[in-house]
Design an enzyme around this catalytic site. Sequence first.
Site, PDB file in Angstrom:
ATOM      1  N   ASP A   1      -0.089   5.367   0.605  1.00  0.00           N
ATOM      2  CA  ASP A   1      -1.255   6.145   1.013  1.00  0.00           C
ATOM      3  C   ASP A   1      -1.014   7.647   1.080  1.00  0.00           C
ATOM      4  O   ASP A   1      -0.023   8.099   1.646  1.00  0.00           O
ATOM      5  CB  ASP A   1      -1.699   5.742   2.429  1.00  0.00           C
ATOM      6  CG  ASP A   1      -2.106   4.293   2.543  1.00  0.00           C
ATOM      7  OD1 ASP A   1      -2.496   3.705   1.532  1.00  0.00           O
ATOM      8  OD2 ASP A   1      -2.029   3.753   3.658  1.00  0.00           O
TER       9      ASP A   1
ATOM     10  N   GLU B   1       0.840  -1.192   0.000  1.00  0.00           N
ATOM     11  CA  GLU B   1       0.000   0.000   0.000  1.00  0.00           C
ATOM     12  C   GLU B   1       0.882   1.251   0.000  1.00  0.00           C
ATOM     13  O   GLU B   1       1.945   1.280   0.611  1.00  0.00           O
ATOM     14  CB  GLU B   1      -0.917   0.003   1.223  1.00  0.00           C
ATOM     15  CG  GLU B   1      -2.164   0.851   1.061  1.00  0.00           C
ATOM     16  CD  GLU B   1      -3.238   0.505   2.088  1.00  0.00           C
ATOM     17  OE1 GLU B   1      -3.612   1.411   2.843  1.00  0.00           O
ATOM     18  OE2 GLU B   1      -3.678  -0.666   2.118  1.00  0.00           O
TER      19      GLU B   1
ATOM     20  N   GLU C   1      -3.607  10.187   2.872  1.00  0.00           N
ATOM     21  CA  GLU C   1      -4.867  10.291   3.603  1.00  0.00           C
ATOM     22  C   GLU C   1      -5.025  11.716   4.108  1.00  0.00           C
ATOM     23  O   GLU C   1      -4.103  12.279   4.713  1.00  0.00           O
ATOM     24  CB  GLU C   1      -4.899   9.317   4.779  1.00  0.00           C
ATOM     25  CG  GLU C   1      -4.990   7.864   4.339  1.00  0.00           C
ATOM     26  CD  GLU C   1      -4.993   6.917   5.522  1.00  0.00           C
ATOM     27  OE1 GLU C   1      -5.907   6.075   5.594  1.00  0.00           O
ATOM     28  OE2 GLU C   1      -4.075   7.003   6.365  1.00  0.00           O
TER      29      GLU C   1
END
Length: 333
Positions: A110, A108, A112
């Site tokens: 990310d 992953e 955010e």
Amino acid sequence: METLSRFLVFMSLFSGFVSGFTLQNLPVTSFEESYTQLFGDKNLFVHKDGKSVRLTLDERTGSGFVSNDLYLHGLFSASIKLPSDYSAGVVVAFYMSNGDMYEKNHDEIDFEFLGNIRGKEWRIQTNIYGNGSTHLGREERSNLWFDPTEDYHQYSILWSDSHIIFFVDNVPIREVKRTASMGGHFPSKPMSLYTTIWDGSKWATNGGKYGVNYKYAPYVAQLTDLVLHGCAVDPIEQFPKCDEGADEDIRAAQEISPSQRVKMGVFRRKHMTYSYCYDRNRYKVALPECVVIPAEAQRLRVHDPVTFGGIPRRHRNGKHRSRRSRVVGTESI
């Protein structure tokens, strides 16, 4: 006059060189040809131009979409305008993952965006996982130098076999270099690109102290200039086929120029509020890939002496308060 003209042309070319690769000219794709709705029913709306999308969170559901293709390396970007007013507990995520294919050893990368109470600014969190290493979250958290609710700003991920770089408006805010010490913790398997808005009341704002207040719903995130410029993986042959010019652009983008590196340093000094590399409550010894910068360590220690100085948190009665470990979708700071 001719000499002056040549000098100006040279300076223009030189300026372009020192400023590094720019992300503004990457090829934009339409939603219909490149993405599929993930969830949210009518809470996802594609504008008539086919290149702008609106994601909504309300009492019923959030919303999101995913790329049609898997990618092994590339440049991935979107211009995003975040929900305004009270946004505590709201999470807007722009990220890459293969969790649907690799349940126990997924990768992953990310971005955010974490909402906040009225009068407090949105925060931006970056993170990476490789080979299911969710027990070793590598989060960094920062404020921004602008209000992300007033206008669109470009957020970009560069992912190559040796670098991951997060950009905001062409400014690199974080660079992760692949090292031997990271082993399989560097994302290395094909991933899809996701964009979502959802309710993160349990963790997103002050560890869950402030949750989503649906009195202020609907919460709307607007996106445009969606970029998938990389190496799509054939689902049958599992062989990546790169867009025209993608290899060159990936190589150029991972070479941070001197001027970009200065801007990254300024950003981190002024706006970074958390880095796992300095969290002494979480890691008694920094993870092996961490490059500890004494000035950075001291600034964060002043900002939060408990987290970055290794001082145990305590209840008011003097007993130690346990700290739960961080996993995907949680925050304990």
